[in-house]
Design an enzyme around this catalytic site. Structure first.
Site, mmCIF file in Angstrom:
data_model
loop_
_atom_site.group_PDB
_atom_site.id
_atom_site.type_symbol
_atom_site.label_atom_id
_atom_site.label_comp_id
_atom_site.label_asym_id
_atom_site.label_seq_id
_atom_site.Cartn_x
_atom_site.Cartn_y
_atom_site.Cartn_z
ATOM 1 N N CYS A 1 46.152 73.801 75.430
ATOM 2 C CA CYS A 1 46.919 74.797 76.017
ATOM 3 C C CYS A 1 46.621 76.200 75.745
ATOM 4 O O CYS A 1 46.775 77.145 76.634
ATOM 5 C CB CYS A 1 48.372 74.614 75.941
ATOM 6 S SG CYS A 1 49.002 74.561 74.247
ATOM 7 N N HIS B 1 53.356 75.860 72.517
ATOM 8 C CA HIS B 1 52.982 75.782 73.694
ATOM 9 C C HIS B 1 52.709 77.464 74.126
ATOM 10 O O HIS B 1 53.448 78.257 73.585
ATOM 11 C CB HIS B 1 53.786 74.970 74.758
ATOM 12 C CG HIS B 1 53.353 74.896 76.075
ATOM 13 N ND1 HIS B 1 51.834 74.232 76.363
ATOM 14 C CD2 HIS B 1 53.758 75.362 77.316
ATOM 15 C CE1 HIS B 1 51.727 74.435 77.583
ATOM 16 N NE2 HIS B 1 52.595 75.029 78.376
ATOM 17 N N ASP C 1 51.714 78.473 84.500
ATOM 18 C CA ASP C 1 50.955 77.658 83.895
ATOM 19 C C ASP C 1 49.749 76.830 84.164
ATOM 20 O O ASP C 1 49.850 76.039 85.081
ATOM 21 C CB ASP C 1 52.074 76.495 83.249
ATOM 22 C CG ASP C 1 51.547 75.535 81.996
ATOM 23 O OD1 ASP C 1 50.333 75.675 81.893
ATOM 24 O OD2 ASP C 1 52.463 75.348 81.219
#
EC number: 3.5.1.52
Length: 602
Positions: A248, A275, A292
């Site tokens: 991520c 995250h 995202d």
């Protein structure tokens, strides 16, 4: 806080000079050959954890001669007490009660400046500083030109011509997720094409890897041919345009550069529970929206708390010229925020205010006014959205949200990000031991560091369990600890292993089982946490003590059941107050025996 050893007078002077005027400094002058010094040392360590607004230091009198001479120390142990840069008291000898009494005499639990960060808070806040440098790379004109060279044609022109920003943004997300970037889980060996099943070890970045911004590298060893594979964690987004893979952090970093190259104002959002994602400012709608790239989704800010069932703590957004706290956008109920957990709210706001001012240093007055107006509108928007969410309700909000989709299922399960996944509870089969010829015993083990068992299926703590409900493997990278605990928000967690002893004696009528030894390491309880570990064999059950060791003599060749129940605890961190297999996070090759079941035959 941990006790710190000071070796030079300038170092001690700097600590005294920089300390808050209300902070008590206690210095233990010791020598390794001094018996009373060794005797009092554990108590000194314990006191350092009890008194949070005090700094505990140690000075080795055989090494730090300049400090010894400065304070005329002639006997060990001697304890000096400082406050507001001045010595205020002393205790001579290993007298614990006198030390405690003197601490309480001068101790103040709050700093003189209520918004001044404590040493522990400073350590936590340091992590937020580095990301400001990352954002500078996203505005580099050369980097943006490189990004435009790999992007779909005409993106910037379409935005300049007034095409719908959300439509173009969704196309960018689809391209980035499906055609450009890939998720890195574990590598496939280039020599024998086997998928690596072991965790990566920490390696030293090469010169070339450092040039790409890699501060660390994961090294994988192929199970088939022992070939070494490297995964540098590159921070340079232009390098990521070449490698096009990562987790991520790499996804959000590279996509941030893509967004900047497309002409979309964006922010990089850091969540301290591990995250990261992006935000984009929509000019027509005059608002920031959640984006995202890993999940190929946008404008779904409750995805993490409602979909993944992730307990967010701090969400900090980094623009190229500002920094701000956006945690409210990503939680359902701001009243239940746990932002007091690692740092006081006033301290956080004071720190972010200074960091934001530093980021805005080169901005024009017009830009500063624009950002100020945006911030007011953003805060109002968060409040309105929260009220709307409350009216809709928690259950209905989750109808179109699922758990995390990127990463292996074992990885997502270990992070507790599967959401409402029915596989959260696992019903397995009893474990059968590997029987070796001429061996008088067999054993089975689990290593929480590697998160692997001694026999297949090896990977993941769930792999060999008979039942597992509301349990996660927790890695504390800041404290370098790893353990099993229950999932955040769950009142109780259960995990069990079943062992079939019958096959051990089935082929030889003369063979019997002499004893079973069970060892469960790292059983830790904090703040009224509860751990119940029961071993059952046939019609008999025994409680495994806090030491984690239990021996069963002359057991029947039936199914041995080990069941662990975790519960209790206090406040927001209750789920961490009952821990199993707690140990220091270690990246070396040697295995740690978190759980061992050893069966002896005769």
């Amino acid at each position: 806080m941990p006790v710190r050893e000071v070796s030079r007078l300038p170092e001690l002077n700097e600590i005294l000079e920089k300390s808050d005027s209300n902070r008590l400094i206690i210095v233990d002058f010791f020598a390794n050959w001094c018996g009373p010094c060794r005797m009092i040392s554990p108590a000194f360590e314990r006191l350092s954890m009890e008194f949070g607004n005090a700094t505990f230091l140690k000075v080795n009198t055989d090494l730090a001669r300049d400090i010894v001479m400065r304070y005329s120390i002639s006997a060990m142990p001697t304890f000096l007490f400082f406050k507001n840069k001045q010595q205020v008291d002393s205790v001579r000898g290993a007298n614990e009660s006198a030390i405690i009494s003197t601490i309480r005499k001068h101790y103040s639990s709050t700093p003189a400046n209520p918004n001044a960060a404590s040493d522990e808070e400073k350590k936590f806040l340091e992590r937020f500083v580095g990301y400001t440098e990352l954002r500078k790379m996203h505005t580099d004109e050369v980097f943006k030109a490189l990004a435009r060279s790999v992007m779909p044609d005409g993106i910037s022109d379409r935005l300049e011509n007034g095409e719908d920003e959300k439509k173009v943004l969704q196309e960018l997300l689809d391209w980035f997720k499906n055609d450009f970037f890939t998720w890195f889980d574990r590598p496939t060996c280039l020599k024998c094409t086997l998928k690596c099943t072991t965790e990566g070890l920490n390696g030293t970045p090469t010169k070339e890897e450092k040039e790409g911004g890699a501060g660390r590298v994961e090294v994988f060893i192929c199970n088939g041919c022992n070939s070494e594979m490297r995964f540098p964690r590159y921070n340079d987004p232009s390098k990521l345009l070449q490698t096009r893979t990562g987790r991520c952090g790499e996804w959000a970093n590279c996509f941030g550069l893509i967004l900047s190259a497309a002409g979309l104002e964006n922010r990089f959002v850091l969540d301290t529970t591990d995250h990261v994602w992006n935000e984009v400012y929509l000019k027509k709608e005059q608002r920031w929206i959640h984006v995202d790239p890993c999940e190929n989704t946008m404008d779904r800010p409750l995805l993490y708390t409602r979909g993944w069932k992730k307990q967010l703590k701090y969400c900090i957004a980094y623009g190229h010229d500002h920094v701000t706290d956006v945690t409210w956008r990503y939680v359902f109920d701001s009243k239940k925020l746990v932002t007091q957990e690692r740092v006081r709210q006033g301290v956080l706001e004071n720190f972010l205010g200074k960091l934001n001012a530093r980021q805005m240093a080169g901005a024009t007055e017009e830009r500063k006014r624009e950002l100020a107006v945006r911030r007011v509108c953003e805060l109002m928007g968060m409040m309105v959205q929260e009220a709307k969410n409350q009216r809709i309700g928690w259950e209905k909000l989750g109808e179109d949200m699922g758990g995390r989709t990127t990463g292996s299922k074992e990885w997502r399960r270990a992070r507790g990000e599967l959401g409402d996944n029915p596989e959260a509870q696992v019903l397995g089969k009893p474990i059968e031991f590997r029987i070796q010829n001429d061996a008088n015993h067999v054993e089975f083990s689990y290593d929480v560091n590697r998160d692997s068992y001694s026999q297949t299926p090896e990977k993941g703590f769930v792999a060999q369990t008979f039942e597992c409900n509301n349990i996660q493997r927790k890695v504390e990278n800041d404290w370098k600890m790893v353990y099993l605990c229950r999932e955040d928000g769950k009142k109780e967690g259960n995990i069990s292993w079943h062992f079939n002893l019958a096959p051990l004696v089935a082929t030889d009528s003369k063979k019997t089982i002499e004893k079973v030894e069970i060892r469960m390491a790292g059983i830790r309880k904090f703040e009224n946490g509860n751990i119940l570990i029961i071993a059952c064999l046939g019609d008999t059950c025994m409680r495994i003590p806090a030491s984690g060791n239990l021996t069963i003599e002359d057991p029947k060749p039936e199914v041995l059941k080990i069941t662990v129940t975790l519960s209790g605890g206090e406040r927001n961190q209750a789920f961490q107050h009952a821990q199993l297999f707690r140990t220091e996070k270690d990246d070396v090759a040697e295995a740690t025996e978190s759980m061992v079941v050893r069966v002896y035959m005769k």
